[in-house]
Design a protein around this motif. Structure first.
Motif, PDB file in Angstrom:
ATOM      1  N   MET A   1       0.865  -1.186   0.000  1.00 51.09           N
ATOM      2  CA  MET A   1       0.000   0.000   0.000  1.00 51.09           C
ATOM      3  C   MET A   1       0.898   1.231   0.000  1.00 51.09           C
ATOM      4  N   GLY A   2       0.515   2.227  -0.745  1.00 47.19           N
ATOM      5  CA  GLY A   2       1.341   3.418  -0.757  1.00 47.19           C
ATOM      6  C   GLY A   2       1.155   4.226  -2.021  1.00 47.19           C
ATOM      7  N   SER A   3       1.097   3.521  -3.164  1.00 44.86           N
ATOM      8  CA  SER A   3       1.022   4.262  -4.410  1.00 44.86           C
ATOM      9  C   SER A   3      -0.307   5.003  -4.561  1.00 44.86           C
ATOM     10  N   GLU A   4      -1.369   4.462  -3.951  1.00 49.11           N
ATOM     11  CA  GLU A   4      -2.665   5.135  -4.065  1.00 49.11           C
ATOM     12  C   GLU A   4      -2.896   6.118  -2.920  1.00 49.11           C
ATOM     13  N   ILE A   5      -1.857   6.356  -2.143  1.00 52.52           N
ATOM     14  CA  ILE A   5      -1.963   7.280  -1.012  1.00 52.52           C
ATOM     15  C   ILE A   5      -1.079   8.494  -1.249  1.00 52.52           C
ATOM     16  N   LEU A   6      -1.638   9.657  -0.953  1.00 54.98           N
ATOM     17  CA  LEU A   6      -0.859  10.888  -0.986  1.00 54.98           C
ATOM     18  C   LEU A   6      -0.741  11.372   0.449  1.00 54.98           C
ATOM     19  N   PHE A   7       0.489  11.571   0.889  1.00 54.88           N
ATOM     20  CA  PHE A   7       0.777  12.021   2.246  1.00 54.88           C
ATOM     21  C   PHE A   7       1.430  13.394   2.127  1.00 54.88           C
ATOM     22  N   VAL A   8       0.764  14.403   2.666  1.00 54.45           N
ATOM     23  CA  VAL A   8       1.248  15.776   2.560  1.00 54.45           C
ATOM     24  C   VAL A   8       1.543  16.291   3.965  1.00 54.45           C
ATOM     25  N   GLY A   9       2.745  16.805   4.162  1.00 54.43           N
ATOM     26  CA  GLY A   9       3.109  17.299   5.486  1.00 54.43           C
ATOM     27  C   GLY A   9       4.249  18.296   5.407  1.00 54.43           C
ATOM     28  N   TYR A  10       4.727  18.659   6.558  1.00 55.22           N
ATOM     29  CA  TYR A  10       5.853  19.585   6.672  1.00 55.22           C
ATOM     30  C   TYR A  10       6.942  18.850   7.444  1.00 55.22           C
ATOM     31  N   PRO A  11       8.104  18.587   6.827  1.00 56.01           N
ATOM     32  CA  PRO A  11       9.141  17.769   7.444  1.00 56.01           C
ATOM     33  C   PRO A  11       9.565  18.213   8.854  1.00 56.01           C
ATOM     34  N   LYS A  12       9.491  19.508   9.159  1.00 59.18           N
ATOM     35  CA  LYS A  12       9.931  19.986  10.472  1.00 59.18           C
ATOM     36  C   LYS A  12       8.822  19.915  11.526  1.00 59.18           C
ATOM     37  N   CYS A  13       7.624  19.530  11.130  1.00 59.48           N
ATOM     38  CA  CYS A  13       6.467  19.466  12.031  1.00 59.48           C
ATOM     39  C   CYS A  13       6.489  18.140  12.799  1.00 59.48           C
ATOM     40  N   SER A  14       6.483  18.214  14.127  1.00 60.20           N
ATOM     41  CA  SER A  14       6.565  16.989  14.935  1.00 60.20           C
ATOM     42  C   SER A  14       5.344  16.093  14.728  1.00 60.20           C
ATOM     43  N   THR A  15       4.179  16.677  14.527  1.00 61.29           N
ATOM     44  CA  THR A  15       2.978  15.870  14.286  1.00 61.29           C
ATOM     45  C   THR A  15       3.092  15.143  12.950  1.00 61.29           C
ATOM     46  N   CYS A  16       3.649  15.810  11.946  1.00 59.48           N
ATOM     47  CA  CYS A  16       3.847  15.175  10.641  1.00 59.48           C
ATOM     48  C   CYS A  16       4.860  14.030  10.745  1.00 59.48           C
ATOM     49  N   GLN A  17       5.876  14.221  11.564  1.00 62.11           N
ATOM     50  CA  GLN A  17       6.873  13.168  11.777  1.00 62.11           C
ATOM     51  C   GLN A  17       6.230  11.953  12.446  1.00 62.11           C
ATOM     52  N   LYS A  18       5.354  12.214  13.423  1.00 63.32           N
ATOM     53  CA  LYS A  18       4.625  11.128  14.092  1.00 63.32           C
ATOM     54  C   LYS A  18       3.746  10.389  13.089  1.00 63.32           C
ATOM     55  N   ALA A  19       3.073  11.147  12.242  1.00 68.74           N
ATOM     56  CA  ALA A  19       2.197  10.556  11.230  1.00 68.74           C
ATOM     57  C   ALA A  19       3.010   9.704  10.254  1.00 68.74           C
ATOM     58  N   GLU A  20       4.188  10.203   9.883  1.00 65.40           N
ATOM     59  CA  GLU A  20       5.037   9.448   8.962  1.00 65.40           C
ATOM     60  C   GLU A  20       5.487   8.135   9.602  1.00 65.40           C
ATOM     61  N   LYS A  21       5.860   8.177  10.869  1.00 67.53           N
ATOM     62  CA  LYS A  21       6.237   6.954  11.596  1.00 67.53           C
ATOM     63  C   LYS A  21       5.078   5.963  11.605  1.00 67.53           C
ATOM     64  N   PHE A  22       3.883   6.480  11.872  1.00 66.69           N
ATOM     65  CA  PHE A  22       2.677   5.656  11.887  1.00 66.69           C
ATOM     66  C   PHE A  22       2.484   4.987  10.524  1.00 66.69           C
ATOM     67  N   LEU A  23       2.608   5.766   9.441  1.00 67.44           N
ATOM     68  CA  LEU A  23       2.428   5.220   8.098  1.00 67.44           C
ATOM     69  C   LEU A  23       3.436   4.120   7.805  1.00 67.44           C
ATOM     70  N   ARG A  24       4.708   4.375   8.146  1.00 61.60           N
ATOM     71  CA  ARG A  24       5.755   3.372   7.890  1.00 61.60           C
ATOM     72  C   ARG A  24       5.475   2.086   8.675  1.00 61.60           C
ATOM     73  N   ALA A  25       5.004   2.240   9.923  1.00 65.70           N
ATOM     74  CA  ALA A  25       4.693   1.081  10.758  1.00 65.70           C
ATOM     75  C   ALA A  25       3.527   0.274  10.176  1.00 65.70           C
ATOM     76  N   HIS A  26       2.702   0.927   9.362  1.00 65.28           N
ATOM     77  CA  HIS A  26       1.567   0.254   8.742  1.00 65.28           C
ATOM     78  C   HIS A  26       1.848  -0.116   7.283  1.00 65.28           C
ATOM     79  N   GLY A  27       3.122  -0.106   6.909  1.00 67.37           N
ATOM     80  CA  GLY A  27       3.528  -0.574   5.589  1.00 67.37           C
ATOM     81  C   GLY A  27       3.295   0.402   4.454  1.00 67.37           C
ATOM     82  N   CYS A  28       2.984   1.639   4.768  1.00 66.71           N
ATOM     83  CA  CYS A  28       2.764   2.643   3.724  1.00 66.71           C
ATOM     84  C   CYS A  28       4.097   3.287   3.362  1.00 66.71           C
ATOM     85  N   THR A  29       4.419   3.261   2.091  1.00 72.03           N
ATOM     86  CA  THR A  29       5.703   3.797   1.634  1.00 72.03           C
ATOM     87  C   THR A  29       5.572   5.138   0.917  1.00 72.03           C
TER      88      THR A  29
END
Length: 120
Positions: A1-29
């Protein structure tokens, strides 16, 4: 899973970093699209808003400095939707982040329980 998902964030935002960790833990690339460097267009915002079922104000980063500096709290109620899309598209920092866009859902902000439903 990943190609059909668009993840938009701000790299310096701690909440976005948490969200990215969550996505990676759920196999989203899906890579994080930098909301400041590759800000959403008015057309993208319109499409996401329509698909989300959320009020347009949920797409605004109301706790951000740019929002406060522009006095948008008082201006938004008097603006048309088109004007609001144009303001959002003018500065990525005005957009609520992170955004998770899938084929059938658009989520603004990171609420783990809500995001987990996408991967259930």
């Amino acid at each position: 899973m990943g190609s059909e998902i668009l993840f938009v964030g701000y790299p310096k935002c701690s909440t976005c970093q948490k969200a990215e960790k969550f996505l990676r833990a759920h196999g989203c690339t899906a890579p994080m699209r930098d909301i400041k460097a590759a800000r959403p267009t008015a057309e993208e915002l319109r499409a996401w808003h329509q698909r989300s079922g959320l009020p347009l104000r949920r797409f605004f980063n109301t706790s951000g400095m740019v929002y406060r500096d522009l006095g948008l709290k008082d201006k938004l109620p008097h603006m048309t939707e088109e004007e609001q899309y144009a303001v959002l598209a003018a500065d990525g920092m005005l957009v609520k982040r992170p955004l998770l866009i899938t084929a059938d859902r658009v989520l603004t902000g990171f609420r783990e329980k809500e995001w987990a439903e996408v991967f259930a």
